[in-house]
Design a protein around this motif. Structure first.
Motif, PDB file in Angstrom:
ATOM      1  N   THR A   1       0.837  -1.192   0.000  1.00  0.00           N
ATOM      2  CA  THR A   1       0.000   0.000   0.000  1.00  0.00           C
ATOM      3  C   THR A   1       0.879   1.251   0.000  1.00  0.00           C
ATOM      4  O   THR A   1       1.846   1.343   0.757  1.00  0.00           O
TER       5      THR A   1
ATOM      6  N   TRP B   1       1.358   4.038   1.415  1.00  0.00           N
ATOM      7  CA  TRP B   1       0.986   4.851   2.569  1.00  0.00           C
ATOM      8  C   TRP B   1       1.599   6.236   2.495  1.00  0.00           C
ATOM      9  O   TRP B   1       1.106   7.184   3.101  1.00  0.00           O
TER      10      TRP B   1
ATOM     11  N   SER C   1      -9.685  13.355   9.419  1.00  0.00           N
ATOM     12  CA  SER C   1     -10.004  12.252   8.513  1.00  0.00           C
ATOM     13  C   SER C   1      -8.778  11.801   7.740  1.00  0.00           C
ATOM     14  O   SER C   1      -8.591  10.601   7.498  1.00  0.00           O
ATOM     15  N   GLN C   2      -7.933  12.741   7.344  1.00  0.00           N
ATOM     16  CA  GLN C   2      -6.713  12.375   6.636  1.00  0.00           C
ATOM     17  C   GLN C   2      -5.766  11.601   7.543  1.00  0.00           C
ATOM     18  O   GLN C   2      -5.119  10.641   7.110  1.00  0.00           O
TER      19      GLN C   2
ATOM     20  N   GLN D   1      -0.479  13.909   1.928  1.00  0.00           N
ATOM     21  CA  GLN D   1      -1.674  14.732   1.926  1.00  0.00           C
ATOM     22  C   GLN D   1      -1.791  15.562   3.201  1.00  0.00           C
ATOM     23  O   GLN D   1      -2.512  16.539   3.247  1.00  0.00           O
TER      24      GLN D   1
ATOM     25  N   GLN E   1      -4.822   3.994   8.993  1.00  0.00           N
ATOM     26  CA  GLN E   1      -5.371   2.780   8.398  1.00  0.00           C
ATOM     27  C   GLN E   1      -4.434   2.221   7.329  1.00  0.00           C
ATOM     28  O   GLN E   1      -4.210   1.008   7.244  1.00  0.00           O
ATOM     29  N   SER E   2      -3.870   3.111   6.520  1.00  0.00           N
ATOM     30  CA  SER E   2      -2.933   2.683   5.493  1.00  0.00           C
ATOM     31  C   SER E   2      -1.693   2.062   6.111  1.00  0.00           C
ATOM     32  O   SER E   2      -1.172   1.054   5.620  1.00  0.00           O
TER      33      SER E   2
ATOM     34  N   GLN F   1      -0.841   8.944   1.464  1.00  0.00           N
ATOM     35  CA  GLN F   1      -1.693   9.425   2.543  1.00  0.00           C
ATOM     36  C   GLN F   1      -0.928  10.402   3.431  1.00  0.00           C
ATOM     37  O   GLN F   1      -1.457  11.414   3.871  1.00  0.00           O
TER      38      GLN F   1
ATOM     39  N   GLN G   1      -6.656   9.718  10.083  1.00  0.00           N
ATOM     40  CA  GLN G   1      -7.228   8.384  10.244  1.00  0.00           C
ATOM     41  C   GLN G   1      -6.924   7.513   9.033  1.00  0.00           C
ATOM     42  O   GLN G   1      -6.575   6.339   9.170  1.00  0.00           O
ATOM     43  N   ALA G   2      -7.039   8.093   7.836  1.00  0.00           N
ATOM     44  CA  ALA G   2      -6.719   7.339   6.619  1.00  0.00           C
ATOM     45  C   ALA G   2      -5.254   6.937   6.597  1.00  0.00           C
ATOM     46  O   ALA G   2      -4.899   5.839   6.148  1.00  0.00           O
ATOM     47  N   CYS G   3      -4.380   7.823   7.104  1.00  0.00           N
ATOM     48  CA  CYS G   3      -2.950   7.523   7.161  1.00  0.00           C
ATOM     49  C   CYS G   3      -2.690   6.360   8.118  1.00  0.00           C
ATOM     50  O   CYS G   3      -1.919   5.450   7.803  1.00  0.00           O
TER      51      CYS G   3
END
Length: 210
Positions: free
Chosen positions: A44, A46, A72-73, A52, A79-80, A49, A75-77
């Protein structure tokens, strides 16, 4: 004297790796007859993310704010990163690698200090979260070091090269950064690269490239 382990990975992420295990005391490695391999892996990205999150900003002690979209960014980081950790351990759990890991476990004691030197010419492996490798988590005295030098059977070099330091000199307000620069320039056996108030993009570029 602590143990030292060498894992030599010849290959690329796209083509897979042939793995050779070396085990010895801290300054001397001896070759084992055990070799293995690691298959092609898709990881992935990452870093996308993470980048960003790197909007051009400057931090001041008196005024720190968080953009609404940052949560939110972030959290996405996270998760990645978790997906990347799972992929890494699944990759290192490949059947073709188990002979190497089995001998590795038999060669060291969980209570003794051990340094694992990862040798590869594919620098992308240096960016993986090796501290999340399940083997490392089970051997708390183990640590991973990274090297691009694939040399074998080389005598230890007691005249090692300089340590490379990236020094970031930021906001000058209330800080004597020239004094900091002078102190860093006097460090022995060190090569210092200074970034003076760099942009976030340029700082990221220096970190990824070096």
């Amino acid at each position: 004297m602590s143990k030292r382990v060498g894992l030599r990975l010849d290959g690329t992420l796209e083509g897979g790796f042939q793995v050779t295990l070396e085990v010895g005391e801290d300054q001397f490695l001896s070759f084992s007859d055990v070799t293995g391999s690691l298959p092609v892996i898709g990881l992935t990205d990452w870093r996308q993310q993470y980048r960003q999150l790197s909007a051009p900003t400057r931090i001041a002690l008196q005024n720190i704010s968080i953009r609404p979209s940052s949560a939110s960014q972030l959290q996405a980081c996270h998760q990645s990163a978790q997906i990347l950790q799972r992929h890494l351990n699944a990759w290192l759990g490949s059947p073709t690698f188990q002979s190497v890991e089995k001998l590795l476990r038999e060669s060291i004691d969980p209570t003794e200090p051990v340094r694992i030197l990862l040798r590869t010419t594919d620098r992308r492996l240096h960016r993986l979260p090796w501290h999340s490798w399940e083997f490392i988590e089970r051997y708390p005295q183990a640590e991973v070091a990274l090297s691009t030098l694939p040399a074998r059977g080389v005598e230890p070099n007691h005249e090692s090269g300089n340590v490379r330091i990236l020094a970031i000199l930021g906001d000058r307000q209330g800080i004597d950064i020239e004094r900091d620069r002078q102190l860093l320039e006097t460090l022995p056996n060190a090569t210092v690269m200074f970034l003076v108030e760099p942009s976030r993009e340029y700082l990221n570029q220096c970190l990824w490239d070096q």
